[in-house]
Scaffold this motif. Sequence first.
Motif, mmCIF file in Angstrom:
data_model
loop_
_atom_site.group_PDB
_atom_site.id
_atom_site.type_symbol
_atom_site.label_atom_id
_atom_site.label_comp_id
_atom_site.label_asym_id
_atom_site.label_seq_id
_atom_site.Cartn_x
_atom_site.Cartn_y
_atom_site.Cartn_z
ATOM 1 N N GLU A 1 0.585 -0.787 0.265
ATOM 2 C CA GLU A 1 0.063 0.366 0.074
ATOM 3 C C GLU A 1 1.176 1.790 -0.025
ATOM 4 N N LEU A 2 2.257 1.222 0.696
ATOM 5 C CA LEU A 2 2.950 2.442 0.676
ATOM 6 C C LEU A 2 3.662 2.447 -0.697
ATOM 7 N N ILE A 3 3.863 1.708 -1.097
ATOM 8 C CA ILE A 3 4.396 2.047 -2.914
ATOM 9 C C ILE A 3 3.967 2.927 -3.328
ATOM 10 N N GLU A 4 2.284 2.217 -3.536
ATOM 11 C CA GLU A 4 1.230 2.192 -4.393
ATOM 12 C C GLU A 4 1.504 3.391 -4.175
ATOM 13 N N ALA A 5 0.936 3.921 -2.845
ATOM 14 C CA ALA A 5 0.444 5.402 -2.163
ATOM 15 C C ALA A 5 1.751 6.271 -3.414
ATOM 16 N N THR A 6 3.019 6.564 -2.667
ATOM 17 C CA THR A 6 4.428 6.732 -3.513
ATOM 18 C C THR A 6 4.550 6.786 -4.725
ATOM 19 N N TYR A 7 3.448 6.180 -5.869
ATOM 20 C CA TYR A 7 3.888 5.917 -6.909
ATOM 21 C C TYR A 7 2.271 7.533 -7.506
ATOM 22 N N GLU A 8 1.211 7.192 -6.697
ATOM 23 C CA GLU A 8 0.316 7.968 -6.918
ATOM 24 C C GLU A 8 0.590 9.392 -5.947
ATOM 25 N N LEU A 9 1.769 9.540 -5.127
ATOM 26 C CA LEU A 9 1.913 10.828 -4.740
ATOM 27 C C LEU A 9 2.814 11.514 -5.600
ATOM 28 N N LEU A 10 4.049 10.799 -6.904
ATOM 29 C CA LEU A 10 4.662 11.788 -7.817
ATOM 30 C C LEU A 10 4.030 11.606 -9.124
ATOM 31 N N ASP A 11 3.116 11.037 -9.402
ATOM 32 C CA ASP A 11 2.204 11.388 -10.039
ATOM 33 C C ASP A 11 1.281 12.576 -9.653
ATOM 34 N N ALA A 12 0.771 12.912 -8.345
ATOM 35 C CA ALA A 12 0.161 13.996 -8.350
ATOM 36 C C ALA A 12 0.581 15.251 -7.715
ATOM 37 N N ASN A 13 2.290 14.797 -8.116
ATOM 38 C CA ASN A 13 2.939 15.955 -7.870
ATOM 39 C C ASN A 13 4.336 16.320 -9.213
ATOM 40 N N LEU B 1 6.399 14.280 -10.659
ATOM 41 C CA LEU B 1 7.686 14.489 -10.283
ATOM 42 C C LEU B 1 8.518 12.965 -10.804
ATOM 43 N N GLN B 2 9.304 12.506 -11.204
ATOM 44 C CA GLN B 2 10.280 11.791 -11.695
ATOM 45 C C GLN B 2 10.957 11.653 -11.011
ATOM 46 N N ASP B 3 12.506 12.703 -11.324
ATOM 47 C CA ASP B 3 13.644 12.243 -10.672
ATOM 48 C C ASP B 3 13.119 13.437 -9.063
ATOM 49 N N ALA B 4 12.765 11.804 -8.312
ATOM 50 C CA ALA B 4 12.583 12.452 -6.491
ATOM 51 C C ALA B 4 12.984 12.641 -5.662
ATOM 52 N N TYR B 5 13.613 12.909 -5.039
ATOM 53 C CA TYR B 5 13.659 12.960 -3.721
ATOM 54 C C TYR B 5 12.611 12.177 -2.404
ATOM 55 N N ILE B 6 12.136 11.590 -2.013
ATOM 56 C CA ILE B 6 11.126 10.430 -0.601
ATOM 57 C C ILE B 6 11.172 9.990 0.358
ATOM 58 N N ARG B 7 10.361 11.300 0.717
ATOM 59 C CA ARG B 7 11.030 10.533 2.222
ATOM 60 C C ARG B 7 9.406 10.924 3.614
ATOM 61 N N PRO B 8 8.762 9.445 3.045
ATOM 62 C CA PRO B 8 8.077 9.057 4.821
ATOM 63 C C PRO B 8 8.496 8.967 6.064
ATOM 64 N N VAL B 9 7.697 9.229 6.940
ATOM 65 C CA VAL B 9 7.993 8.965 8.225
ATOM 66 C C VAL B 9 6.656 8.757 9.359
ATOM 67 N N ILE B 10 7.037 7.877 9.881
ATOM 68 C CA ILE B 10 6.549 7.549 10.852
ATOM 69 C C ILE B 10 6.303 7.757 12.309
ATOM 70 N N TYR B 11 5.397 9.090 12.834
ATOM 71 C CA TYR B 11 5.658 9.445 13.948
ATOM 72 C C TYR B 11 3.678 9.382 14.980
ATOM 73 N N ALA B 12 4.824 10.295 16.035
ATOM 74 C CA ALA B 12 3.929 9.228 17.067
ATOM 75 C C ALA B 12 3.457 10.599 17.511
ATOM 76 N N PRO B 13 2.172 9.692 18.081
ATOM 77 C CA PRO B 13 0.602 10.809 18.659
ATOM 78 C C PRO B 13 1.593 11.696 20.114
ATOM 79 N N ALA B 14 0.088 12.404 20.612
ATOM 80 C CA ALA B 14 0.820 12.709 21.486
ATOM 81 C C ALA B 14 1.075 12.548 22.828
ATOM 82 N N ASN B 15 1.684 12.618 23.856
ATOM 83 C CA ASN B 15 2.267 11.601 24.549
ATOM 84 C C ASN B 15 3.559 12.485 24.576
ATOM 85 N N MET B 16 3.005 13.015 26.435
ATOM 86 C CA MET B 16 4.444 13.669 26.450
ATOM 87 C C MET B 16 5.228 12.462 28.104
#
Length: 305
Positions: free
Chosen positions: A80-92, A94-109
Amino acid sequence: MQYYNENTILYLNGEFVKASEAKTDFYSQSLHYGYAVFEGIRSYRNVNGETIIFKEVEHYERLKNSALLMNMPFPFSTEELIEATYELLDANNLQDAYIRPVIYAPANMSFAQNTTSYIMIAVWEMSPFLGEKLLRVMTSSFQRPNPKGFKIEAKASGHYVNSLLASHEAKANGYDEALLTDMNDNVAEGPGANVFFEKDGKLITPSTGNILPGITRATVMEICNELNIPVEEKLFTTNEMKDSDAAFFCGTAAEVIGWHSLDDVPFKKPWSESLGKIVQEAYKNVVVNPVTRSVVNKYEGMIVE
Ligand code: PMP
């Protein structure tokens, strides 16, 4: 460097949204404690004019492994992430691009583990083959994080504070980049790239254990295997490197980039005659020659193997 404008689209938790309108959480554990994992991936316009994400399965599998090593939930599939990335490149557009996925955490101190993770993927234009200029590299006064204190093989955001400090120091001293040693003073890696040096017709690179085992490093080894260039993985010091014929960094963003000198000691061979140059040319070919966009089949192929 402008990463986005008012038309840029981001992938944010399953949706495509405008980067200028996207929101994040200022109470996120990621912002306060550096508790996030990410990837650095590239796409290239291949010889057939198609957009191909280079080693997409390897990068998204590493993202998952990084998250799991950090005890972060990872409810996303590589497919699903690969498919989303291709869609994202198309939406922007872009062909020669840098791709930066980030997994981040919810509010939690607190330091309690989370039951949710979020994902953002950003893409921006990046020209291929930036690395023509030879680098003047400095041995950093900073060492890489102790693997007994960190999961060093994870691409975790917090580790990059170490990379920033090393890079800042090198540039403040008039060098192009830093070389970091491990806690035992053996050569480890650059702030964002792996390292190889050439000695007597052989390439040598640090063994795994104290480094991020790069996907480009693995690609360089594949290339060497095909071209019958011997490669050895071992521990070595900066002095051994200074007495060598040539050296280079390799990484997704850096690709293969030659060095001029380490701590002002120039390498013996001209770059144009080095094994690194041969690898650099082969790498340029490899990234624009991959076949077609058969991502789903490729991934399914991996599962049944
Ligand atoms: N080491 C570090 C610390 C890095 O940040 C990177 C870039 N991801 C690398 C090595 C090279 O890894 P890769 O070839 O997978 O991009």
